[in-house]
Motif scaffolding. Structure first.
Motif, PDB file in Angstrom:
ATOM      1  N   PHE A  49      66.138  27.539   9.692  1.00 34.98           N
ATOM      2  CA  PHE A  49      66.025  29.116  10.055  1.00 34.98           C
ATOM      3  C   PHE A  49      67.686  29.098  10.748  1.00 34.98           C
ATOM      4  CE2 PHE A  49      62.658  31.718   8.854  1.00 34.98           C
ATOM      5  CZ  PHE A  49      62.400  31.318   7.444  1.00 34.98           C
ATOM      6  N   GLU A  50      67.673  28.409  12.224  1.00 32.58           N
ATOM      7  CA  GLU A  50      69.000  28.182  12.518  1.00 32.58           C
ATOM      8  C   GLU A  50      70.049  27.532  12.465  1.00 32.58           C
ATOM      9  OE1 GLU A  50      69.640  25.819  16.991  1.00 32.58           O
ATOM     10  OE2 GLU A  50      67.269  25.463  16.344  1.00 32.58           O
ATOM     11  N   PHE A  51      69.662  26.396  11.169  1.00 37.89           N
ATOM     12  CA  PHE A  51      70.494  25.323  10.194  1.00 37.89           C
ATOM     13  C   PHE A  51      71.316  26.442  10.043  1.00 37.89           C
ATOM     14  CE2 PHE A  51      72.139  23.274   7.119  1.00 37.89           C
ATOM     15  CZ  PHE A  51      73.577  21.650   8.320  1.00 37.89           C
ATOM     16  N   LEU A  52      70.827  26.703   8.878  1.00 33.46           N
ATOM     17  CA  LEU A  52      71.306  28.124   7.972  1.00 33.46           C
ATOM     18  C   LEU A  52      71.708  29.207   8.631  1.00 33.46           C
ATOM     19  CD1 LEU A  52      69.250  27.881   4.726  1.00 33.46           C
ATOM     20  CD2 LEU A  52      71.489  27.196   5.134  1.00 33.46           C
ATOM     21  N   ASP A  53      71.609  29.658   9.780  1.00 34.44           N
ATOM     22  CA  ASP A  53      71.814  30.884  11.028  1.00 34.44           C
ATOM     23  C   ASP A  53      71.092  32.031   9.240  1.00 34.44           C
ATOM     24  OD1 ASP A  53      73.213  32.517  12.330  1.00 34.44           O
ATOM     25  OD2 ASP A  53      75.065  32.831  11.550  1.00 34.44           O
ATOM     26  N   MET A  54      69.711  31.753   9.063  1.00 39.56           N
ATOM     27  CA  MET A  54      68.970  32.940   8.620  1.00 39.56           C
ATOM     28  C   MET A  54      69.131  34.261   8.930  1.00 39.56           C
ATOM     29  SD  MET A  54      67.380  33.396   5.995  1.00 39.56           S
ATOM     30  CE  MET A  54      67.048  31.908   5.103  1.00 39.56           C
ATOM     31  N   ARG A  55      69.249  34.553  10.005  1.00 41.00           N
ATOM     32  CA  ARG A  55      68.958  35.790  11.248  1.00 41.00           C
ATOM     33  C   ARG A  55      70.380  36.105  11.328  1.00 41.00           C
ATOM     34  NH1 ARG A  55      67.684  35.374  17.398  1.00 41.00           N
ATOM     35  NH2 ARG A  55      69.762  33.675  17.372  1.00 41.00           N
ATOM     36  N   ASN A  56      71.494  35.930  11.671  1.00 44.68           N
ATOM     37  CA  ASN A  56      72.884  36.124  11.131  1.00 44.68           C
ATOM     38  C   ASN A  56      73.252  37.174   9.452  1.00 44.68           C
ATOM     39  OD1 ASN A  56      73.795  36.561  13.982  1.00 44.68           O
ATOM     40  ND2 ASN A  56      74.318  35.189  13.966  1.00 44.68           N
ATOM     41  N   PHE A  57      72.309  35.762   8.727  1.00 45.63           N
ATOM     42  CA  PHE A  57      72.639  36.087   7.858  1.00 45.63           C
ATOM     43  C   PHE A  57      71.950  37.379   7.604  1.00 45.63           C
ATOM     44  CE2 PHE A  57      71.067  35.298   3.092  1.00 45.63           C
ATOM     45  CZ  PHE A  57      71.724  35.673   2.726  1.00 45.63           C
TER      46      PHE A  57
ATOM     47  N   PRO B  19      63.758  34.451  19.986  1.00 41.88           N
ATOM     48  CA  PRO B  19      64.793  32.896  20.356  1.00 41.88           C
ATOM     49  C   PRO B  19      65.460  32.200  19.580  1.00 41.88           C
ATOM     50  CG  PRO B  19      62.719  33.317  21.950  1.00 41.88           C
ATOM     51  CD  PRO B  19      62.368  34.130  20.680  1.00 41.88           C
ATOM     52  N   THR B  20      66.874  32.180  19.213  1.00 40.42           N
ATOM     53  CA  THR B  20      67.049  30.895  18.646  1.00 40.42           C
ATOM     54  C   THR B  20      66.234  29.482  18.314  1.00 40.42           C
ATOM     55  OG1 THR B  20      69.006  32.376  18.085  1.00 40.42           O
ATOM     56  CG2 THR B  20      68.865  29.547  17.528  1.00 40.42           C
ATOM     57  N   ASN B  21      66.274  29.034  19.728  1.00 36.85           N
ATOM     58  CA  ASN B  21      65.389  27.754  19.584  1.00 36.85           C
ATOM     59  C   ASN B  21      63.584  27.671  19.385  1.00 36.85           C
ATOM     60  OD1 ASN B  21      64.261  28.574  22.100  1.00 36.85           O
ATOM     61  ND2 ASN B  21      64.943  28.194  23.295  1.00 36.85           N
ATOM     62  N   GLU B  22      63.389  29.082  18.963  1.00 34.22           N
ATOM     63  CA  GLU B  22      61.512  29.055  18.489  1.00 34.22           C
ATOM     64  C   GLU B  22      61.526  29.444  17.112  1.00 34.22           C
ATOM     65  OE1 GLU B  22      59.975  32.051  20.779  1.00 34.22           O
ATOM     66  OE2 GLU B  22      60.535  31.339  22.856  1.00 34.22           O
ATOM     67  N   LEU B  23      63.127  29.562  16.625  1.00 28.48           N
ATOM     68  CA  LEU B  23      63.074  29.648  15.072  1.00 28.48           C
ATOM     69  C   LEU B  23      62.883  27.717  14.364  1.00 28.48           C
ATOM     70  CD1 LEU B  23      65.545  32.315  14.988  1.00 28.48           C
ATOM     71  CD2 LEU B  23      63.613  32.370  14.243  1.00 28.48           C
ATOM     72  N   PRO B  24      62.609  28.424  12.926  1.00 28.49           N
ATOM     73  CA  PRO B  24      62.614  26.694  12.257  1.00 28.49           C
ATOM     74  C   PRO B  24      63.624  26.202  12.143  1.00 28.49           C
ATOM     75  CG  PRO B  24      61.228  28.299  11.131  1.00 28.49           C
ATOM     76  CD  PRO B  24      62.138  28.942  12.615  1.00 28.49           C
ATOM     77  N   PHE B  25      63.804  24.765  12.060  1.00 31.38           N
ATOM     78  CA  PHE B  25      65.511  24.173  12.195  1.00 31.38           C
ATOM     79  C   PHE B  25      66.444  25.036  11.169  1.00 31.38           C
ATOM     80  CE2 PHE B  25      67.574  21.277  10.631  1.00 31.38           C
ATOM     81  CZ  PHE B  25      68.449  20.698  11.824  1.00 31.38           C
TER      82      PHE B  25
END
Length: 215
Positions: A53-61, A45-51
């Motif tokens: 990672f969420e800020f840089l949208d690491m998952r989609n990258f 879940p996005t809200n469980e990722l480090p900030f």
């Protein structure tokens, strides 16, 4: 062409077989680790990722092509021969793609077959692409054009441009593109700038002939 081939041959530096095997095994494990990590982020879940990672949208990258193309490029051009480049890049993608979709099926509980086939196809042709990319490290005009073409592909993974519309996908894609320039830079700054300018022209031309975008 003869001068180009001479440049390539001079770049091949044989290394002991046992070291080649160790290097390839290490690349395989790097692929497995990165594939697993990428899918792990994708299922969190996005809200469980480090900030960050969420800020840089690491998952989609990590779900797009740019970073994987850069890793493949670096593996290719720093291999000691074109054959080794083919083997190493293929092994990397086998590890990455296999671990990603095994995690997807057995841990996340779903298997996106159509998307997986894109990556399987890319893995199959990766040795050919790596073999070609290795030649970009040469000093000939052909190597120069090859480097510009590689940068053009990465340019199109970094920027979206349709008509007058132009936008950067993300800061991480931009960093990826800058790393690619560093990897492929020429000895003279002027030559590097010409290569970069040429790559932009090729990138826009590719938009007219290649319907699929690696973004």
């Amino acid at each position: 062409m003869k001068k180009f081939l001479n440049n390539i041959r001079s770049a091949e530096n044989p290394i002991p077989l046992n070291k080649q095997i160790i290097n390839t095994i290490c690349i395989l494990f790097i692929g497995i680790i990165l594939g697993t990590f990428s899918k792990f982020l994708d299922t969190m879940p996005t809200n469980e990722l480090p900030f960050i990672f969420e800020f840089l949208d690491m998952r989609n990258f990590l779900g797009r092509f740019a970073i994987w193309l850069l890793i493949a490029l670096s593996i290719s051009i720093y291999s000691n021969s074109s054959i080794r480049a083919s083997i190493n890049v293929f092994v990397f993608f086998v590890g990455m793609v296999t671990s990603y979709y095994l995690y997807s099926k057995f841990v996340a509980g779903f298997f996106p077959r159509s998307y997986a086939m894109i990556w399987v196809t890319f893995t199959v042709i990766s040795p050919i692409l790596a073999f070609i990319c290795w030649y970009a490290r040469g000093k000939s005009k052909l190597a120069f054009m090859l480097s510009a073409t590689i940068l053009a592909v990465l340019f199109n993974t970094t920027f979206v441009h349709v008509g007058s519309y132009f936008e950067m996908r993300s800061i991480l894609e931009l960093i990826t593109f800058l790393f690619a320039i560093v990897f492929l830079k020429r000895k003279a700054i002027k030559d590097t700038m010409v290569m970069l300018a040429l790559s932009v022209g090729i990138a826009f031309a590719l938009d007219f002939v290649v319907p699929f975008h690696f973004g």
